[in-house]
Structures are given as structure tokens and as C-alpha cells.
Write an enzyme that holds these catalytic residues in place. Structure first.
Site, PDB file in Angstrom:
ATOM      1  N   SER A 153      -6.769  57.760  22.287  1.00  0.00           N
ATOM      2  CA  SER A 153      -7.763  58.673  21.725  1.00  0.00           C
ATOM      3  C   SER A 153      -9.031  58.506  22.552  1.00  0.00           C
ATOM      4  CB  SER A 153      -8.028  58.279  20.264  1.00  0.00           C
ATOM      5  OG  SER A 153      -9.189  58.908  19.784  1.00  0.00           O
ATOM      6  N   TYR A 166      -9.474  52.418  13.555  1.00  0.00           N
ATOM      7  CA  TYR A 166      -8.705  53.397  14.337  1.00  0.00           C
ATOM      8  C   TYR A 166      -9.092  53.286  15.819  1.00  0.00           C
ATOM      9  CZ  TYR A 166      -7.128  57.970  16.064  1.00  0.00           C
ATOM     10  OH  TYR A 166      -6.531  58.972  16.799  1.00  0.00           O
TER      11      TYR A 166
END
Ligand code: NAP
Length: 249
Positions: A153, A166
Site C-alpha cells: 500500500s 495496517y
């Protein structure tokens, strides 16, 4: 590689495992890989979603897929070994592995981030790819030119406020990719490992992370598939240890 055009038989006779194959980007990748000739192993936690993807692949007359239900949040070593035994007995090898499943977790400052959520996010996003990689390496060694893709990401490459566990799990995924790529580069049947940052993509996870955003401003998962194909197919042989973006920046 955003504009990579794959030959129709790019993944013919390849056996490819996709995690989180029941929804979002994983679902699109599984169907796309099947369309280009692969036998896809659909791994995920919600059987009904996996069955829907299975039916879609079958009704399109792509190679018959397989389903492996597994909850990555609770799975222990032994279950990964069982997955390995099952694939070994059915296919004898694995040509591709897309680590795609992930959990967003709370969007909150570290100061308020609860430890239980942290552990869950780490388990699904980082420990599971480690355990699955470990269990699959012997099967990947049975392939010519196997490819492992890790899903990262933008917050796994530069930390950003409120992305908590995350973001940090994705930094770990990038590290795992680099270590695995370096270790497997010299092996006889070199196995390559790379990471993909999908970029903003129209899925449930994106909608949870950005509730105020108009989803139609982001590409559908099907639109970011060129890089997923490039890294899985033979045109990327020799490319390893690299971090890619599926969308132009
Ligand atoms: P998504 O729509 O939420 O799909 C995630 C998939 O992972 C689902 O199939 C889900 O299964 C599965 N999953 C979650 N927890 C699991 C568990 N415990 N065990 C097994 N499977 C589990 O997310 P997405 O947007 O497609 O994300 C795919 C990947 O891209 C993730 O790694 C994500 O971090 C990354 N990513 C996405 C974006 C974006 O904009 N969408 C941006 C950057 C990175 P269920 O359907 O059963 O819940």
C-alpha cells in the site's frame, strides 16, 4: 507496466494461488488469471463468496479452479501444512502465489490503537503471508519460474497518520518480500518475489477507509490488472525484489 498487454495464453497451464479471492482485487485477479489460462486456487474465509467466483470462472469456460477455505486470522501452522499437502497431491507444484487478503483495522492514532486490533491486523496482513510463503516454497520450487506477489500500500512505503497497524503491517510485507526475493534468487529454479501497491481502487476496503469519497472516482479492480498479469507471467522472469505501483502516480 500499467499498460502491459498480456498474450492470451500468458498463464496457460500455470497453477496460481490467490488469497482473499472472494472479493475486491483478489476476486478480479483470480478471474483474470483464469481468463489467461491459469488453474486458480481460490483461498479465503467466506465460502459462499469463493463459490460465486468459482461459478463465474466455470461458466466462462476457463480452467476449473479449486477452493481452499481458510481464515487467516485464526489459522495455525498445521493448517498451512494441510494446504501444502492438498496442493501437492492435486497439482504437484505451484507456479504463482498472490498474497492479497488483508484487514484494514481501525483508522485511529497510535495513542488510541487497541492491542487486540493490532494483533488481528498483524496476523492477517503479515503473519499469514509469512506462514503461507513458508509452506508454499517447496511447491514453488517444483515450478519453472515461479512468481510470488505481495500486496502492499502507499502507507506501507511512507507512514501516514491514523493508518496504524495496517500501515506498519504493509511495511513488514515489503520487508518480507525483499528478504524472500534475496533468499530465493540463487535457488536452482529461481523464484521471484515482488510487491504491488494497487493504489486507490473501488472495493469495500477503500469505501471503509474513505467513507466520504465518491467510489466512481477510483478504477475498478479489473482496471488495475495489467501489472498483476505482468508480474505473474513469463515476461517478468528475472524481475525480483522490486516494489511496483499498479496505477500511474
Ligand atoms: P477487500 O475488498 O476488503 O477484500 C479483501 C479480501 O481479503 C476479501 O476477500 C476478504 O474476505 C479477505 N480477507 C480478509 N480477512 C481475511 C481473513 N482473516 N482470512 C481470509 N481472507 C480474508 O479489500 P481490497 O481493497 O480488495 O484489498 C486487496 C488488497 O489490496 C489488500 O492487501 C489491501 O491492503 C490492498 N490495497 C487495497 C487498496 C484499495 O484502494 N482497495 C489500496 C492499497 C492496498 P471476505 O470477503 O470474506 O471478507
Amino acid at each position: 507496466m500499467h499498460n502491459y498487454e498480456a498474450p492470451a495464453d500468458l498463464l496457460k497451464d500455470r497453477v496460481i494461488l490467490v488469497t482473499g479471492a472472494g472479493d475486491g482485487i483478489g476476486k478480479a485477479a483470480a478471474i483474470t488469471y483464469a481468463r489467461y489460462g491459469a488453474t486458480v486456487i481460490l483461498l479465503g474465509r467466506t465460502l459462499q463468496k469463493l463459490e460465486e467466483v468459482y461459478d463465474q470462472i466455470e461458466s466462462a469456460n476457463y480452467p476449473q479452479p479449486a477452493i481452499i477455505p481458510l481464515n487467516l486470522e485464526s489459522a495455525v501452522d498445521k493448517e498451512y501444512e494441510d494446504v501444502s499437502v492438498q496442493i501437492e497431491s492435486e497439482f504437484g507444484r505451484l507456479d504463482g502465489l498472490l498474497h492479497n487478503a488483508a484487514l484494514l483495522g481501525p483508522r485511529t492514532p497510535i495513542e488510541h490503537y487497541d492491542a487486540e486490533s493490532w494483533n488481528k491486523v498483524m496476523k492477517v496482513n503479515l503473519t499469514a503471508p509469512f506462514l503461507l510463503t513458508k509452506a508454499m516454497i517447496p511447491l514453488l520450487r517444483n515450478s519453472q519460474n515461479a512468481s510470488i506477489i505481495y500486496t502492499s500500500s502507499s502507507v506501507g512505503r511512507k507512514g501516514r497518520a491514523y493508518w496504524g497497524g495496517y500501515a506498519i503491517s504493509k511495511f513488514g510485507v515489503e520487508g518480507l518480500m525483499q528478504v524472500v526475493a534475496d533468499e530465493l534468487d540463487d535457488s536452482e529454479n529461481a523464484i521471484r518475489a515482488n510487491s504491488i501497491n494497487p493504489g486507490a481502487t473501488r472495493t469495500n476496503m477503500r469505501a471503509h477507509a474513505y467513507p466520504a469519497e465518491n467510489p466512481n472516482n477510483n478504477p475498478a479492480p479489473e482496471e488495475i490488472m495489467p501489472l498483476y498479469l505482468y508480474l505473474m507471467g513469463a515476461d517478468s522472469v528475472g524481475v525480483s525484489g522490486q516494489a511496483f505501483d499498479a496505477q500511474p502516480k
